[in-house]
Write a protein that holds these residues in place. Sequence first.
Motif, PDB file in Angstrom:
ATOM      1  N   SER A   1     -16.689 -29.859  34.079  1.00 15.74           N
ATOM      2  CA  SER A   1     -18.026 -29.293  33.851  1.00 15.74           C
ATOM      3  C   SER A   1     -19.087 -30.322  33.485  1.00 15.74           C
ATOM      4  CB  SER A   1     -17.952 -28.265  32.720  1.00 15.74           C
ATOM      5  OG  SER A   1     -17.707 -28.916  31.472  1.00 15.74           O
ATOM      6  N   GLY A   2     -18.667 -31.503  33.016  1.00 15.14           N
ATOM      7  CA  GLY A   2     -19.615 -32.506  32.561  1.00 15.14           C
ATOM      8  C   GLY A   2     -20.075 -32.273  31.134  1.00 15.14           C
ATOM      9  N   GLU A   3     -19.630 -31.194  30.519  1.00 15.26           N
ATOM     10  CA  GLU A   3     -19.990 -30.866  29.138  1.00 15.26           C
ATOM     11  C   GLU A   3     -19.248 -31.801  28.173  1.00 15.26           C
ATOM     12  OE1 GLU A   3     -19.825 -26.885  26.288  1.00 15.26           O
ATOM     13  OE2 GLU A   3     -18.869 -26.857  28.262  1.00 15.26           O
ATOM     14  N   PHE A   4     -19.881 -32.154  27.060  1.00 14.65           N
ATOM     15  CA  PHE A   4     -19.246 -32.990  26.048  1.00 14.65           C
ATOM     16  C   PHE A   4     -18.633 -32.097  24.978  1.00 14.65           C
ATOM     17  CE2 PHE A   4     -21.681 -36.161  28.193  1.00 14.65           C
ATOM     18  CZ  PHE A   4     -20.922 -37.320  28.052  1.00 14.65           C
ATOM     19  N   LEU A   5     -17.353 -32.320  24.707  1.00 13.55           N
ATOM     20  CA  LEU A   5     -16.587 -31.474  23.786  1.00 13.55           C
ATOM     21  C   LEU A   5     -15.797 -32.327  22.812  1.00 13.55           C
ATOM     22  CD1 LEU A   5     -15.190 -29.256  26.651  1.00 13.55           C
ATOM     23  CD2 LEU A   5     -16.959 -28.554  25.058  1.00 13.55           C
ATOM     24  N   THR A   6     -15.484 -31.758  21.646  1.00 13.96           N
ATOM     25  CA  THR A   6     -14.644 -32.481  20.689  1.00 13.96           C
ATOM     26  C   THR A   6     -13.219 -32.551  21.233  1.00 13.96           C
ATOM     27  OG1 THR A   6     -14.015 -30.491  19.474  1.00 13.96           O
ATOM     28  CG2 THR A   6     -16.016 -31.653  18.727  1.00 13.96           C
ATOM     29  N   LYS A   7     -12.444 -33.455  20.687  1.00 15.48           N
ATOM     30  CA  LYS A   7     -11.059 -33.627  21.144  1.00 15.48           C
ATOM     31  C   LYS A   7     -10.274 -32.320  21.010  1.00 15.48           C
ATOM     32  CE  LYS A   7      -7.527 -37.176  21.108  1.00 15.48           C
ATOM     33  NZ  LYS A   7      -7.135 -38.454  20.497  1.00 15.48           N
ATOM     34  N   GLY A   8     -10.536 -31.563  19.956  1.00  9.62           N
ATOM     35  CA  GLY A   8      -9.850 -30.289  19.744  1.00  9.62           C
ATOM     36  C   GLY A   8     -10.189 -29.220  20.780  1.00  9.62           C
ATOM     37  N   GLU A   9     -11.291 -29.394  21.479  1.00  8.67           N
ATOM     38  CA  GLU A   9     -11.710 -28.437  22.514  1.00  8.67           C
ATOM     39  C   GLU A   9     -11.252 -28.861  23.907  1.00  8.67           C
ATOM     40  OE1 GLU A   9     -15.961 -26.859  20.815  1.00  8.67           O
ATOM     41  OE2 GLU A   9     -15.888 -28.953  21.513  1.00  8.67           O
ATOM     42  N   THR A  10     -10.567 -29.995  23.971  1.00  6.94           N
ATOM     43  CA  THR A  10     -10.160 -30.524  25.275  1.00  6.94           C
ATOM     44  C   THR A  10      -8.643 -30.625  25.391  1.00  6.94           C
ATOM     45  OG1 THR A  10     -10.210 -32.832  24.541  1.00  6.94           O
ATOM     46  CG2 THR A  10     -12.257 -31.926  25.455  1.00  6.94           C
ATOM     47  N   SER A  11      -8.208 -30.857  26.597  1.00  8.06           N
ATOM     48  CA  SER A  11      -6.797 -31.156  26.848  1.00  8.06           C
ATOM     49  C   SER A  11      -6.719 -32.087  28.052  1.00  8.06           C
ATOM     50  CB  SER A  11      -5.987 -29.881  27.086  1.00  8.06           C
ATOM     51  OG  SER A  11      -6.421 -29.211  28.244  1.00  8.06           O
ATOM     52  N   ILE A  12      -5.566 -32.675  28.220  1.00 12.99           N
ATOM     53  CA  ILE A  12      -5.350 -33.552  29.370  1.00 12.99           C
ATOM     54  C   ILE A  12      -4.837 -32.687  30.513  1.00 12.99           C
ATOM     55  CG2 ILE A  12      -4.026 -35.501  30.274  1.00 12.99           C
ATOM     56  CD1 ILE A  12      -4.087 -36.684  27.482  1.00 12.99           C
ATOM     57  N   ASP A  13      -5.374 -32.946  31.683  1.00 14.94           N
ATOM     58  CA  ASP A  13      -5.094 -32.138  32.868  1.00 14.94           C
ATOM     59  C   ASP A  13      -4.581 -33.043  33.982  1.00 14.94           C
ATOM     60  OD1 ASP A  13      -5.296 -29.956  34.770  1.00 14.94           O
ATOM     61  OD2 ASP A  13      -7.195 -30.809  35.444  1.00 14.94           O
TER      62      ASP A  13
ATOM     63  N   TYR B   1       4.657 -37.997  35.709  1.00 15.19           N
ATOM     64  CA  TYR B   1       3.961 -37.018  34.872  1.00 15.19           C
ATOM     65  C   TYR B   1       2.882 -37.699  34.036  1.00 15.19           C
ATOM     66  CZ  TYR B   1       3.469 -32.984  31.715  1.00 15.19           C
ATOM     67  OH  TYR B   1       2.997 -31.911  31.003  1.00 15.19           O
ATOM     68  N   ASN B   2       3.157 -38.909  33.598  1.00 14.00           N
ATOM     69  CA  ASN B   2       2.257 -39.672  32.735  1.00 14.00           C
ATOM     70  C   ASN B   2       1.430 -40.712  33.486  1.00 14.00           C
ATOM     71  OD1 ASN B   2       2.708 -39.025  29.677  1.00 14.00           O
ATOM     72  ND2 ASN B   2       4.714 -38.883  30.628  1.00 14.00           N
ATOM     73  N   ASP B   3       1.345 -40.598  34.804  1.00 12.85           N
ATOM     74  CA  ASP B   3       0.579 -41.562  35.593  1.00 12.85           C
ATOM     75  C   ASP B   3      -0.919 -41.367  35.350  1.00 12.85           C
ATOM     76  OD1 ASP B   3      -0.497 -43.273  37.459  1.00 12.85           O
ATOM     77  OD2 ASP B   3       0.545 -42.402  39.173  1.00 12.85           O
ATOM     78  N   ILE B   4      -1.536 -42.369  34.746  1.00 13.64           N
ATOM     79  CA  ILE B   4      -2.960 -42.308  34.375  1.00 13.64           C
ATOM     80  C   ILE B   4      -3.850 -41.941  35.566  1.00 13.64           C
ATOM     81  CG2 ILE B   4      -4.905 -43.714  33.559  1.00 13.64           C
ATOM     82  CD1 ILE B   4      -3.086 -43.331  31.307  1.00 13.64           C
ATOM     83  N   GLY B   5      -3.480 -42.377  36.750  1.00 15.71           N
ATOM     84  CA  GLY B   5      -4.293 -42.113  37.933  1.00 15.71           C
ATOM     85  C   GLY B   5      -4.391 -40.642  38.305  1.00 15.71           C
ATOM     86  N   ASN B   6      -3.549 -39.798  37.724  1.00 17.05           N
ATOM     87  CA  ASN B   6      -3.572 -38.367  38.029  1.00 17.05           C
ATOM     88  C   ASN B   6      -3.974 -37.537  36.812  1.00 17.05           C
ATOM     89  OD1 ASN B   6      -3.137 -36.083  39.748  1.00 17.05           O
ATOM     90  ND2 ASN B   6      -1.176 -35.747  38.733  1.00 17.05           N
ATOM     91  N   LEU B   7      -4.559 -38.170  35.813  1.00 13.91           N
ATOM     92  CA  LEU B   7      -4.896 -37.446  34.581  1.00 13.91           C
ATOM     93  C   LEU B   7      -6.383 -37.520  34.286  1.00 13.91           C
ATOM     94  CD1 LEU B   7      -1.940 -38.714  32.361  1.00 13.91           C
ATOM     95  CD2 LEU B   7      -2.079 -36.580  33.665  1.00 13.91           C
ATOM     96  N   ARG B   8      -6.885 -36.468  33.657  1.00  6.25           N
ATOM     97  CA  ARG B   8      -8.291 -36.408  33.264  1.00  6.25           C
ATOM     98  C   ARG B   8      -8.425 -35.517  32.029  1.00  6.25           C
ATOM     99  NH1 ARG B   8     -11.052 -32.227  37.565  1.00  6.25           N
ATOM    100  NH2 ARG B   8      -9.677 -30.468  37.117  1.00  6.25           N
ATOM    101  N   VAL B   9      -9.543 -35.614  31.350  1.00  6.61           N
ATOM    102  CA  VAL B   9      -9.831 -34.765  30.201  1.00  6.61           C
ATOM    103  C   VAL B   9     -10.691 -33.602  30.675  1.00  6.61           C
ATOM    104  CG1 VAL B   9     -11.040 -34.645  27.982  1.00  6.61           C
ATOM    105  CG2 VAL B   9      -9.657 -36.649  28.535  1.00  6.61           C
ATOM    106  N   VAL B  10     -10.284 -32.394  30.321  1.00 11.70           N
ATOM    107  CA  VAL B  10     -11.054 -31.189  30.629  1.00 11.70           C
ATOM    108  C   VAL B  10     -11.042 -30.273  29.406  1.00 11.70           C
ATOM    109  CG1 VAL B  10     -10.589 -31.239  33.120  1.00 11.70           C
ATOM    110  CG2 VAL B  10      -9.087 -29.945  31.619  1.00 11.70           C
ATOM    111  N   SER B  11     -11.893 -29.258  29.440  1.00 11.83           N
ATOM    112  CA  SER B  11     -11.891 -28.281  28.356  1.00 11.83           C
ATOM    113  C   SER B  11     -10.579 -27.503  28.402  1.00 11.83           C
ATOM    114  CB  SER B  11     -13.071 -27.317  28.492  1.00 11.83           C
ATOM    115  OG  SER B  11     -12.888 -26.461  29.606  1.00 11.83           O
TER     116      SER B  11
END
Length: 147
Positions: free
Chosen positions: A72-84, A118-128
């Motif tokens: 979404s481009g929204e800025f969120l605290t770490k507690g509002e996010t997860s790794i996807d 599963y832990n490959d950085i190239g396939n991970l991102r932060v999302v809400s």
Amino acid sequence: MPETRTGGLRPGKREGTRSHSKIGSSSTNYKEIEKALGSRPGWDDKVVEQVYSNTKKSINANGETTYECAASGEFLTKGETSIDHIVDWMTYCQDYCGKNNGINDDGTLDRAIVRKGYNDIGNLRVVSKSENSSKGNRRISSRNVLQ
């Protein structure tokens, strides 16, 4: 007839039928991958730190560090996010195993190689958290991901 987790019968399923039988085939039954692995591999702590460190940050009005949601481009605290996982983890891990000698002679996946995929950085991102949970178990093709 097979039963559901709640004890009900699944309509349209015949006793003893399976979608596909071998992991690593071109049309893999993802339930078999889950069964072979036993569970999700889990995050490595250093990977979590690196994903958050690679994410665009800002400071909110309360002085808290916030992270940009990749969806979404929204800025969120770490507690509002997860790794996807950008491409769902089972599809990605199966492909990763194929490229990194992680498929055993009997067609099963090597759990250590799966964990690396599963832990490959190239396939991970932060999302809400809501974005990540709304995806459910849908398979996302890498062709459909905006980079």
